[in-house]
Design a protein around this motif. Structure first.
Motif, PDB file in Angstrom:
ATOM      1  N   ARG A 153       0.841  -1.206   0.000  1.00 21.03           N
ATOM      2  CA  ARG A 153       0.000   0.000   0.000  1.00 21.03           C
ATOM      3  C   ARG A 153       0.874   1.253   0.000  1.00 21.03           C
ATOM      4  NH1 ARG A 153      -4.014  -0.443   4.871  1.00 21.03           N
ATOM      5  NH2 ARG A 153      -2.095  -1.184   5.886  1.00 21.03           N
ATOM      6  N   PHE A 154       0.206   2.412  -0.027  1.00 23.12           N
ATOM      7  CA  PHE A 154       0.908   3.688  -0.094  1.00 23.12           C
ATOM      8  C   PHE A 154       0.314   4.671   0.899  1.00 23.12           C
ATOM      9  CE2 PHE A 154       1.354   1.749  -4.211  1.00 23.12           C
ATOM     10  CZ  PHE A 154       2.653   2.020  -4.591  1.00 23.12           C
ATOM     11  N   ASP A 155       1.186   5.523   1.428  1.00 27.37           N
ATOM     12  CA  ASP A 155       0.749   6.761   2.086  1.00 27.37           C
ATOM     13  C   ASP A 155       1.013   7.904   1.124  1.00 27.37           C
ATOM     14  OD1 ASP A 155       0.017   5.450   4.379  1.00 27.37           O
ATOM     15  OD2 ASP A 155       1.722   6.144   5.591  1.00 27.37           O
ATOM     16  N   ILE A 156       0.134   8.912   1.151  1.00 30.43           N
ATOM     17  CA  ILE A 156       0.340  10.116   0.352  1.00 30.43           C
ATOM     18  C   ILE A 156       0.665  11.262   1.300  1.00 30.43           C
ATOM     19  CG2 ILE A 156      -0.766  11.836  -1.132  1.00 30.43           C
ATOM     20  CD1 ILE A 156      -2.228   9.643  -2.530  1.00 30.43           C
ATOM     21  N   VAL A 157       1.728  11.971   1.007  1.00 36.20           N
ATOM     22  CA  VAL A 157       2.172  13.105   1.820  1.00 36.20           C
ATOM     23  C   VAL A 157       1.841  14.392   1.075  1.00 36.20           C
ATOM     24  CG1 VAL A 157       4.147  14.251   2.875  1.00 36.20           C
ATOM     25  CG2 VAL A 157       4.030  11.743   2.830  1.00 36.20           C
ATOM     26  N   LEU A 158       1.223  15.345   1.789  1.00 36.51           N
ATOM     27  CA  LEU A 158       0.880  16.646   1.224  1.00 36.51           C
ATOM     28  C   LEU A 158       1.571  17.746   2.014  1.00 36.51           C
ATOM     29  CD1 LEU A 158      -2.974  16.198   0.672  1.00 36.51           C
ATOM     30  CD2 LEU A 158      -1.117  15.759  -0.950  1.00 36.51           C
ATOM     31  N   ARG A 159       1.930  18.807   1.333  1.00 34.13           N
ATOM     32  CA  ARG A 159       2.633  19.923   1.959  1.00 34.13           C
ATOM     33  C   ARG A 159       1.686  20.707   2.868  1.00 34.13           C
ATOM     34  NH1 ARG A 159       6.868  23.936  -1.104  1.00 34.13           N
ATOM     35  NH2 ARG A 159       6.882  25.638   0.419  1.00 34.13           N
ATOM     36  N   GLU A 160       2.138  20.960   4.079  1.00 38.07           N
ATOM     37  CA  GLU A 160       1.296  21.550   5.116  1.00 38.07           C
ATOM     38  C   GLU A 160       0.880  22.987   4.807  1.00 38.07           C
ATOM     39  OE1 GLU A 160       1.547  21.427   9.895  1.00 38.07           O
ATOM     40  OE2 GLU A 160       3.209  22.487   8.913  1.00 38.07           O
ATOM     41  N   ASP A 161       1.776  23.799   4.239  1.00 38.55           N
ATOM     42  CA  ASP A 161       1.512  25.228   4.100  1.00 38.55           C
ATOM     43  C   ASP A 161       0.854  25.581   2.761  1.00 38.55           C
ATOM     44  OD1 ASP A 161       3.687  24.688   2.513  1.00 38.55           O
ATOM     45  OD2 ASP A 161       4.849  26.456   3.121  1.00 38.55           O
ATOM     46  N   ARG A 162       0.066  24.695   2.208  1.00 34.79           N
ATOM     47  CA  ARG A 162      -0.668  24.959   0.981  1.00 34.79           C
ATOM     48  C   ARG A 162      -2.165  25.051   1.273  1.00 34.79           C
ATOM     49  NH1 ARG A 162       3.536  26.893  -0.886  1.00 34.79           N
ATOM     50  NH2 ARG A 162       4.703  25.873  -2.562  1.00 34.79           N
ATOM     51  N   SER A 163      -2.868  25.754   0.408  1.00 35.42           N
ATOM     52  CA  SER A 163      -4.310  25.915   0.581  1.00 35.42           C
ATOM     53  C   SER A 163      -5.003  24.568   0.415  1.00 35.42           C
ATOM     54  CB  SER A 163      -4.852  26.898  -0.449  1.00 35.42           C
ATOM     55  OG  SER A 163      -4.804  26.330  -1.749  1.00 35.42           O
ATOM     56  N   PRO A 164      -6.204  24.410   0.979  1.00 32.69           N
ATOM     57  CA  PRO A 164      -6.923  23.136   0.822  1.00 32.69           C
ATOM     58  C   PRO A 164      -7.123  22.743  -0.637  1.00 32.69           C
ATOM     59  CG  PRO A 164      -7.924  24.423   2.569  1.00 32.69           C
ATOM     60  CD  PRO A 164      -6.902  25.312   1.915  1.00 32.69           C
ATOM     61  N   ARG A 165      -7.398  23.710  -1.495  1.00 29.66           N
ATOM     62  CA  ARG A 165      -7.599  23.358  -2.905  1.00 29.66           C
ATOM     63  C   ARG A 165      -6.297  22.937  -3.566  1.00 29.66           C
ATOM     64  NH1 ARG A 165     -12.187  27.652  -5.212  1.00 29.66           N
ATOM     65  NH2 ARG A 165     -13.959  26.503  -4.324  1.00 29.66           N
ATOM     66  N   ARG A 166      -5.193  23.552  -3.207  1.00 29.03           N
ATOM     67  CA  ARG A 166      -3.903  23.134  -3.742  1.00 29.03           C
ATOM     68  C   ARG A 166      -3.583  21.724  -3.259  1.00 29.03           C
ATOM     69  NH1 ARG A 166       0.629  25.949  -5.638  1.00 29.03           N
ATOM     70  NH2 ARG A 166       2.132  24.421  -6.407  1.00 29.03           N
ATOM     71  N   GLN A 167      -3.828  21.450  -1.979  1.00 33.23           N
ATOM     72  CA  GLN A 167      -3.598  20.108  -1.455  1.00 33.23           C
ATOM     73  C   GLN A 167      -4.498  19.083  -2.144  1.00 33.23           C
ATOM     74  OE1 GLN A 167      -4.312  20.700   2.730  1.00 33.23           O
ATOM     75  NE2 GLN A 167      -2.144  21.105   3.171  1.00 33.23           N
ATOM     76  N   ARG A 168      -5.709  19.478  -2.432  1.00 30.05           N
ATOM     77  CA  ARG A 168      -6.654  18.568  -3.084  1.00 30.05           C
ATOM     78  C   ARG A 168      -6.172  18.201  -4.487  1.00 30.05           C
ATOM     79  NH1 ARG A 168     -11.935  16.755  -3.571  1.00 30.05           N
ATOM     80  NH2 ARG A 168     -13.057  17.382  -5.449  1.00 30.05           N
ATOM     81  N   PHE A 169      -5.690  19.194  -5.236  1.00 34.09           N
ATOM     82  CA  PHE A 169      -5.168  18.892  -6.568  1.00 34.09           C
ATOM     83  C   PHE A 169      -3.928  18.007  -6.469  1.00 34.09           C
ATOM     84  CE2 PHE A 169      -2.908  19.408 -10.513  1.00 34.09           C
ATOM     85  CZ  PHE A 169      -3.915  19.426 -11.461  1.00 34.09           C
ATOM     86  N   THR A 170      -3.054  18.291  -5.497  1.00 28.45           N
ATOM     87  CA  THR A 170      -1.858  17.477  -5.312  1.00 28.45           C
ATOM     88  C   THR A 170      -2.226  16.040  -4.969  1.00 28.45           C
ATOM     89  OG1 THR A 170      -0.585  19.403  -4.598  1.00 28.45           O
ATOM     90  CG2 THR A 170       0.298  17.241  -4.028  1.00 28.45           C
TER      91      THR A 170
END
Length: 276
Positions: free
Chosen positions: A73-90
């Motif tokens: 399986r995989f974990d996905i890591v997202l950057r903390e200091d980005r907007s929710p919509r930017r994180q969603r696209f990432t």
């Protein structure tokens, strides 16, 4: 750009020659089998198919990444200091990488074995996957049915809100749907006054559509547009400052933002697209 091994194997998995078309088709099939019809799309619905254990929000210099786990399986890591919509696209972009693991496994294994990072082409195709996941084709087709040029700005904002994506992502997705040719500008108000945050031209190029960023030095009549932005024709289309213009407010932005659609006199005449 010459297709790499990963893109070629992805295309071959559907007996296709165009990797981008193959990625779009794969995403549409996965949406049909594992997604739901709600808008905005619930990306968590694809986690079981993609073998995603969880999403982690961390302090990192990267926008996002995949962490392979011992159990496959995989974990996905997202950057903390980005907007929710930017994180969603990432997040959607990282799911795109898992399409390669599923449909181009030999090339991905060779990539891992050789210690190579994903190629620029793979990253581009993951953006294509994100676009299809977040703004599914049936929704876009229904939203843009009978789209007139003067609706360009209003529809872009509606798609941004309905799909929970940035206005920039919505503009890219809608580019093939705009009739005629013109320009869209995102205006933002900061301490120095109104400025252009993004400018893109759209129009025809052979049998396809183009939607390219407009260089700042290529913006016509910039000097007189900025002081008069408060006088723009909001919610309607009329000639303003030498161009057919329509403007809408963009909600949920950190700064006051206006999206303006321009059709200059040299552009092709607007055509209303009708279906059915």
């Amino acid at each position: 750009m010459l297709a790499g091994a990963e893109a070629l194997e992805l295309a071959a998995s559907l007996s296709m020659s165009d990797p981008e078309a193959a990625m779009r088709e794969h995403v549409r099939r996965v949406i049909a089998d594992h997604g739901d019809s709600r808008s905005p799309v619930r990306l968590g619905a694809f986690f079981p198919w993609a073998a995603i254990r969880r999403v982690r929000i961390e302090q990192t210099l990267l926008e996002g990444g995949l962490r392979a786990l011992p159990d496959g399986r995989f974990d996905i890591v997202l950057r903390e200091d980005r907007s929710p919509r930017r994180q969603r696209f990432t997040l959607a972009h990282e799911i795109g990488h898992l399409f390669f693991y599923r449909f181009a496994p030999r090339a991905k294994e060779a990539q891992r074995r050789d210690g190579r990072h994903a190629s620029d082409e793979e990253e581009r195709l993951c953006n294509v996957a994100a676009e299809e996941l977040l703004m599914p084709q049936p929704f876009v087709e229904a939203t843009t049915r009978a789209l007139a040029w003067c609706d360009a700005a209003r529809v872009a904002v509606a798609v941004s809100e309905s799909c929970d994506v940035s206005i920039e992502a919505a503009l890219l997705r809608l580019a093939p749907c705009y009739p005629g040719s013109g320009e869209l500008r995102v205006w933002e108000l900061d301490e120095g006054g109104w400025r252009v945050g993004l400018a893109r031209r759209f129009g025809s190029a052979g049998s396809g559509r183009t939607f390219v960023e407009t260089p700042q030095e290529g913006l016509p009549n910039l000097a007189y547009l900025a002081p008069n932005i408060q006088n723009l024709p909001f919610g309607q289309s009329r000639r303003w400052a030498g161009a057919e213009t329509c403007a809408v407010h963009v909600p949920r932005r950190a700064k006051p933002t206006v999206l303006v659609a321009y059709r200059h006199p040299t552009a092709a005449p607007a055509v209303r697209v009708r279906t059915g």
